[in-house]
Scaffold this active site. Structure first.
Site, short mmCIF file in Angstrom:
data_model
loop_
_atom_site.label_atom_id
_atom_site.label_comp_id
_atom_site.label_asym_id
_atom_site.label_seq_id
_atom_site.Cartn_x
_atom_site.Cartn_y
_atom_site.Cartn_z
N GLY A 39 0.81 -1.22 0.00
CA GLY A 39 0.00 0.00 0.00
C GLY A 39 0.84 1.26 0.00
O GLY A 39 2.01 1.23 -0.36
N GLY A 44 4.95 3.95 -9.10
CA GLY A 44 5.69 2.70 -9.28
C GLY A 44 4.76 1.50 -9.15
O GLY A 44 4.71 0.62 -10.02
N HIS A 45 4.01 1.49 -8.05
CA HIS A 45 3.03 0.41 -7.86
C HIS A 45 2.05 0.36 -9.04
O HIS A 45 1.69 -0.71 -9.53
CB HIS A 45 2.20 0.65 -6.59
CG HIS A 45 2.99 0.60 -5.32
ND1 HIS A 45 3.11 1.69 -4.49
CD2 HIS A 45 3.67 -0.40 -4.72
CE1 HIS A 45 3.82 1.36 -3.43
NE2 HIS A 45 4.18 0.09 -3.53
N LYS A 157 12.89 -2.77 -8.66
CA LYS A 157 13.38 -1.93 -7.56
C LYS A 157 13.89 -2.78 -6.40
O LYS A 157 14.91 -2.48 -5.80
CB LYS A 157 12.22 -1.03 -7.10
CG LYS A 157 12.39 -0.40 -5.76
CD LYS A 157 12.88 1.00 -5.92
CE LYS A 157 13.02 1.75 -4.62
NZ LYS A 157 12.57 1.11 -3.43
N VAL A 184 10.15 2.95 -11.62
CA VAL A 184 9.55 4.26 -11.92
C VAL A 184 10.20 5.29 -10.98
O VAL A 184 10.33 5.05 -9.78
CB VAL A 184 8.02 4.22 -11.72
CG1 VAL A 184 7.42 5.60 -11.94
CG2 VAL A 184 7.41 3.22 -12.68
#
Ligand code: AMP
Length: 291
Positions: A39, A44-45, A157, A184
């Site tokens: 969360g 990026g997520h 990452k 990202v």
């Protein structure tokens, strides 16, 4: 015609309910992709959602701050949490199902069995965070068993995490296709991370030296240098100038994460740097153009 997405998001907190919902979708032949997260969602997520969408009909995002992967002195209690904001972002990006279980749902009682890696977790993050990857692999194995996805998407990452999950899938014959997505970054190059919110203004400004150090290594590689020690020196110089202490900065093999002596196109330079109380992770593939 583009189909407007984001109109339907189901948020589910119970394993039984998730299984029922996904079971119905699987019976009509839908391919399922899962994007595991803790969360505090950022772009990026959300880029992982796009990668999942390209591979599947149904995108399940899991949102669970996994206590097992935090050490006793780590930031479990202050880790950023924002279920409502995350649900809005997930919905806007086209996630179909958000699985956000409580700790009790995932760990209802004493656990007898964990997934414990051997070997690949001794260096780098594993050395600094004992038990971390046992926590990661145990929760990822549980999420794989709960969702039973066709595809699972992770970010490069967390390079060592990816290597260990790949090893787990291989060694335990888990029938899932892994997709690894690029990093990202913010406009100035800093890799997006939920933990970036911990950085004060001055720390945030200095943190840009982290991607700069890796870019310096890649620039030397492009200029023809292949000696890993020399390449690493170029990165460490940047961090030293910024007065940022690195836990490590190393040229490694992308799958085994073993240090290399001579770099090639596939070599990854990775670093973990302390900026104040926050540890930042980053890496670059030396032969890639991209982030
Ligand atoms: P986390 O919520 O930090 O556990 O991260 C969930 C997933 O998002 C992991 O697969 C991470 O590698 C991935 N991820 C985190 N930051 C980024 C980023 N800046 N770019 C791409 N993927 C990321």
């Amino acid at each position: 015609m583009t189909v407007a997405r984001g109109s339907m998001l189901r948020t589910i907190a119970r394993i039984r309910e998730l299984r029922a919902a996904l079971g119905a979708m699987k019976r009509v032949g839908s391919r399922i992709a899962v994007v595991p997260t803790m969360g505090a969602l950022h772009d990026g997520h959300l880029s992982l959602v796009d990668a999942a969408r390209a591979k599947a009909d149904v995108v399940v995002m899991t949102l669970f701050v996994n206590p097992l992967q935090f050490g006793p002195a780590e930031d479990l209690s202050r880790y950023p949490r924002d279920l409502e904001g995350d649900a809005a972002k997930a919905k806007a990006r086209g996630v179909d199902v958000l699985f956000a279980p409580a700790v009790d749902e995932m760990y209802p009682g004493d656990r007898v069995v964990s997934v414990v890696p051997r070997g690949l977790d001794e260096r780098w993050e594993g050395a600094v965070r004992p038990g971390h990857f046992t926590g990661v692999l145990t929760v990822v194995a549980k999420l794989f068993n709960i969702v039973q996805p066709d595809v699972a998407v992770f970010g490069r990452k967390d390079l060592q995490q990816v290597a260990l999950i790949r090893a787990m899938v291989r060694d335990l014959d888990i029938p899932v296709e892994l997709v690894v997505a690029p990093i990202v970054r913010e406009e100035d190059g800093l890799a997006m991370s939920s933990r970036n919110v911990y950085l004060g203004a001055d720390e945030r400004a200095r943190a840009v030296a982290v991607p700069r150090s890796l870019e310096a290594v890649r620039a030397r590689f492009r200029a023809g240098e292949r000696d890993a020690a020399v390449l690493e020196g170029a990165g460490r110089d940047v961090l030293r100038d910024a007065e940022l202490p690195a836990d490590y900065l190393a040229c490694v093999h992308p799958d085994t994460l073993e240090p290399v002596v001579t770099a090639d196109e596939r070599t990854v330079v990775q670093t973990a740097v302390r900026v104040g109380r926050t540890r930042l992770l980053d890496n670059l593939v030396l032969g890639d153009e991209g982030p």
